[in-house]
Write a protein that holds these residues in place. Structure first.
Motif, PDB file in Angstrom:
ATOM      1  N   ILE A 242       0.809  -1.213   0.000  1.00  0.00           N
ATOM      2  CA  ILE A 242       0.000   0.000   0.000  1.00  0.00           C
ATOM      3  C   ILE A 242       0.851   1.276   0.000  1.00  0.00           C
ATOM      4  O   ILE A 242       0.338   2.367  -0.269  1.00  0.00           O
ATOM      5  N   HIS A 243       2.156   1.141   0.281  1.00  0.00           N
ATOM      6  CA  HIS A 243       3.020   2.317   0.152  1.00  0.00           C
ATOM      7  C   HIS A 243       3.077   2.798  -1.297  1.00  0.00           C
ATOM      8  O   HIS A 243       3.383   3.960  -1.562  1.00  0.00           O
ATOM      9  N   CYS A 244       2.759   1.898  -2.242  1.00  0.00           N
ATOM     10  CA  CYS A 244       2.746   2.271  -3.659  1.00  0.00           C
ATOM     11  C   CYS A 244       1.563   3.167  -4.013  1.00  0.00           C
ATOM     12  O   CYS A 244       1.549   3.809  -5.073  1.00  0.00           O
ATOM     13  N   VAL A 245       0.554   3.219  -3.116  1.00  0.00           N
ATOM     14  CA  VAL A 245      -0.608   4.077  -3.347  1.00  0.00           C
ATOM     15  C   VAL A 245      -0.179   5.539  -3.449  1.00  0.00           C
ATOM     16  O   VAL A 245      -0.758   6.317  -4.212  1.00  0.00           O
ATOM     17  N   ALA A 246       0.853   5.926  -2.690  1.00  0.00           N
ATOM     18  CA  ALA A 246       1.317   7.319  -2.715  1.00  0.00           C
ATOM     19  C   ALA A 246       1.731   7.735  -4.125  1.00  0.00           C
ATOM     20  O   ALA A 246       1.363   8.818  -4.605  1.00  0.00           O
ATOM     21  N   LYS A 247       2.490   6.894  -4.793  1.00  0.00           N
ATOM     22  CA  LYS A 247       2.929   7.207  -6.163  1.00  0.00           C
ATOM     23  C   LYS A 247       1.742   7.234  -7.119  1.00  0.00           C
ATOM     24  O   LYS A 247       1.666   8.079  -8.009  1.00  0.00           O
ATOM     25  N   ALA A 248       0.814   6.301  -6.927  1.00  0.00           N
ATOM     26  CA  ALA A 248      -0.374   6.255  -7.785  1.00  0.00           C
ATOM     27  C   ALA A 248      -1.183   7.541  -7.653  1.00  0.00           C
ATOM     28  O   ALA A 248      -1.612   8.125  -8.654  1.00  0.00           O
ATOM     29  N   ILE A 249      -1.375   7.999  -6.425  1.00  0.00           N
ATOM     30  CA  ILE A 249      -2.133   9.226  -6.185  1.00  0.00           C
ATOM     31  C   ILE A 249      -1.466  10.408  -6.880  1.00  0.00           C
ATOM     32  O   ILE A 249      -2.106  11.176  -7.608  1.00  0.00           O
ATOM     33  N   ASN A 250      -0.155  10.564  -6.644  1.00  0.00           N
ATOM     34  CA  ASN A 250       0.564  11.697  -7.216  1.00  0.00           C
ATOM     35  C   ASN A 250       0.527  11.711  -8.743  1.00  0.00           C
ATOM     36  O   ASN A 250       0.239  12.742  -9.363  1.00  0.00           O
ATOM     37  N   GLU A 251       0.792  10.574  -9.354  1.00  0.00           N
ATOM     38  CA  GLU A 251       0.929  10.557 -10.808  1.00  0.00           C
ATOM     39  C   GLU A 251      -0.419  10.547 -11.526  1.00  0.00           C
ATOM     40  O   GLU A 251      -0.574  11.192 -12.558  1.00  0.00           O
ATOM     41  N   ILE A 252      -1.394   9.831 -10.977  1.00  0.00           N
ATOM     42  CA  ILE A 252      -2.725   9.831 -11.585  1.00  0.00           C
ATOM     43  C   ILE A 252      -3.356  11.214 -11.473  1.00  0.00           C
ATOM     44  O   ILE A 252      -3.937  11.742 -12.434  1.00  0.00           O
ATOM     45  N   ALA A 253      -3.240  11.828 -10.306  1.00  0.00           N
ATOM     46  CA  ALA A 253      -3.800  13.168 -10.109  1.00  0.00           C
ATOM     47  C   ALA A 253      -3.125  14.178 -11.045  1.00  0.00           C
ATOM     48  O   ALA A 253      -3.806  14.984 -11.700  1.00  0.00           O
ATOM     49  N   ALA A 254      -1.791  14.129 -11.117  1.00  0.00           N
ATOM     50  CA  ALA A 254      -1.068  15.073 -11.983  1.00  0.00           C
ATOM     51  C   ALA A 254      -1.484  14.918 -13.441  1.00  0.00           C
ATOM     52  O   ALA A 254      -1.704  15.910 -14.150  1.00  0.00           O
ATOM     53  N   ALA A 255      -1.618  13.684 -13.904  1.00  0.00           N
ATOM     54  CA  ALA A 255      -1.986  13.436 -15.302  1.00  0.00           C
ATOM     55  C   ALA A 255      -3.420  13.870 -15.588  1.00  0.00           C
ATOM     56  O   ALA A 255      -3.689  14.582 -16.574  1.00  0.00           O
ATOM     57  N   LEU A 256      -4.357  13.471 -14.733  1.00  0.00           N
ATOM     58  CA  LEU A 256      -5.766  13.780 -14.987  1.00  0.00           C
ATOM     59  C   LEU A 256      -6.050  15.280 -14.894  1.00  0.00           C
ATOM     60  O   LEU A 256      -6.776  15.838 -15.721  1.00  0.00           O
ATOM     61  N   TYR A 257      -5.466  15.945 -13.902  1.00  0.00           N
ATOM     62  CA  TYR A 257      -5.719  17.385 -13.776  1.00  0.00           C
ATOM     63  C   TYR A 257      -4.994  18.178 -14.866  1.00  0.00           C
ATOM     64  O   TYR A 257      -5.449  19.256 -15.265  1.00  0.00           O
ATOM     65  N   THR A 258      -3.883  17.647 -15.361  1.00  0.00           N
ATOM     66  CA  THR A 258      -3.218  18.289 -16.507  1.00  0.00           C
ATOM     67  C   THR A 258      -4.087  18.177 -17.753  1.00  0.00           C
ATOM     68  O   THR A 258      -4.207  19.137 -18.530  1.00  0.00           O
ATOM     69  N   ILE A 259      -4.696  17.018 -17.959  1.00  0.00           N
ATOM     70  CA  ILE A 259      -5.598  16.825 -19.099  1.00  0.00           C
ATOM     71  C   ILE A 259      -6.740  17.844 -19.057  1.00  0.00           C
ATOM     72  O   ILE A 259      -7.127  18.411 -20.091  1.00  0.00           O
ATOM     73  N   HIS A 260      -7.235  18.114 -17.853  1.00  0.00           N
ATOM     74  CA  HIS A 260      -8.360  19.052 -17.714  1.00  0.00           C
ATOM     75  C   HIS A 260      -7.899  20.499 -17.538  1.00  0.00           C
ATOM     76  O   HIS A 260      -8.727  21.384 -17.274  1.00  0.00           O
ATOM     77  N   LYS A 261      -6.565  20.710 -17.657  1.00  0.00           N
ATOM     78  CA  LYS A 261      -5.985  22.056 -17.550  1.00  0.00           C
ATOM     79  C   LYS A 261      -6.330  22.716 -16.208  1.00  0.00           C
ATOM     80  O   LYS A 261      -6.698  23.900 -16.139  1.00  0.00           O
TER      81      LYS A 261
END
Length: 341
Positions: A242-261
């Motif tokens: 579950i320590h890998c969840v931290a990386k998932a949160i950071n990278e998924i959030a960065a990608a999705l919010y970048t897509i939506h500008k």
């Protein structure tokens, strides 16, 4: 072929807690299981093995491997969005009661698939950690072969700033990422998620993204009751990854919010507040079995900030006292301290 082998033979074993990602040794490690014979994951995923892989398949091969991994990530994100749709009304209530932690927690308890959400985020995090290790190996190999060109590529990375246009930022990041350099926003992930077929408007998809992050944040306390959530000091991670969840949160959030500008930092700060308030509620739980690994779960907040280029530790203090993190570190390392003391 190589991507399929790594994913099937190595990464999928992580879901069962047989193989864990170990930041301490920068490899995936097989944990001992009684009466079960399995290959030693570290023999196929340590630094020297990944260097050999990068030498063997080169940048084009690594790109193909990356595309294969991204396909699996987008599949998980699609399933996560379906879970958000199923719980849309409750999540909207959770989000609107941010300033009322007790009310927010009561609504969060009504969510139907929190465990499923966290399992899928863990899978995404495991894949992203493996990709990060492969990218680092590619960068090391290319730095040995073409040091001057790699120096120029690094200079390109350094010119990216918050004022850089999104389109220009992604173009530069795509070039530097192809050489193994790390980026604030993963261009491969942005491209993969952008290419998903959506039958909804951009505005509705943005709402799904926001509620997905809320869903993940308020689901974190449920991890405290899992005996596999105990922090492993030797490997600097949890047995159930579950320590890998931290990386998932950071990278998924960065990608999705970048897509939506949208402002990535602002949305991650909001996530930090939701996660902090949710985890603080564990302290009010009277059932000791439900809070058995509370301190181990608190460490995820620290990992989240350490891994993020958008967050800093002082952003956490207003919603989650740092003294709790300090006590959590002391508690999870207590066995080592008692042994060495």
């Amino acid at each position: 072929m190589g991507g399929a082998r790594y994913l099937e033979s190595l990464l999928r074993q992580t879901s069962a807690g047989i193989i864990i990602h170990s930041p301490a040794v920068r490899a995936f490690v097989t944990m001992p299981v009684e009466n079960l014979q399995i290959f030693n994951a570290e023999e196929y995923s340590d630094v020297s093995e990944l260097h050999a892989l990068a030498e063997l398949i080169g940048p084009y091969g690594m790109q193909h491997l990356s595309e294969h991994l991204m396909w699996h990530i987008t599949s998980q994100v699609n399933e996560l969005k379906k879970l958000v749709v199923e719980n849309m009304d409750i999540l909207a209530q959770v989000k609107s009661n941010l300033r009322k932690p007790n009310v927010m927690t009561q609504f969060a308890k009504r969510l139907s698939s929190s465990d499923n959400v966290l399992k899928r985020m863990t899978i995404i995090g495991v894949i992203l950690n493996f990709r990060s290790m492969a990218q680092e190996a590619l960068r090391d190999v290319l730095s040995g072969h073409i040091p001057f060109l790699m120096g120029s590529i690094q200079l390109l990375s350094d010119i990216i700033s918050p004022a850089t246009d999104t389109k220009d930022m992604l173009a530069i990041s795509e070039l530097t990422s192809a050489a193994g350099a790390s980026c604030q926003v993963d261009p491969a992930l942005v491209i993969a998620l952008s290419n998903q077929k959506n039958d909804i408007s951009a505005e509705e998809d943005y709402r799904l993204t926001t509620l997905l992050m809320v869903y993940v944040a308020v689901s974190l306390p449920s991890l405290a009751s899992d005996p596999m959530s105990l922090y492993n000091q030797e490997h600097e991670g949890h047995r159930n990854n579950i320590h890998c969840v931290a990386k998932a949160i950071n990278e998924i959030a960065a990608a999705l919010y970048t897509i939506h500008k949208k402002d990535v930092q602002q949305h991650l700060k909001e996530f930090l507040v939701f996660a902090s308030l949710s985890l603080l509620q564990i302290g009010q739980e009277t059932d000791k079995l439900l809070v058995k690994n509370r301190e181990s779960i608190y460490l995820i907040l620290h990992m989240l900030i350490e891994d993020s280029p958008f967050l800093e530790m002082d952003m956490l203090e207003p919603s989650f006292p740092y003294v709790l993190l300090r006590n959590a570190f002391r508690e999870v390392y207590r066995p080592i301290m008692m042994t060495t003391g």
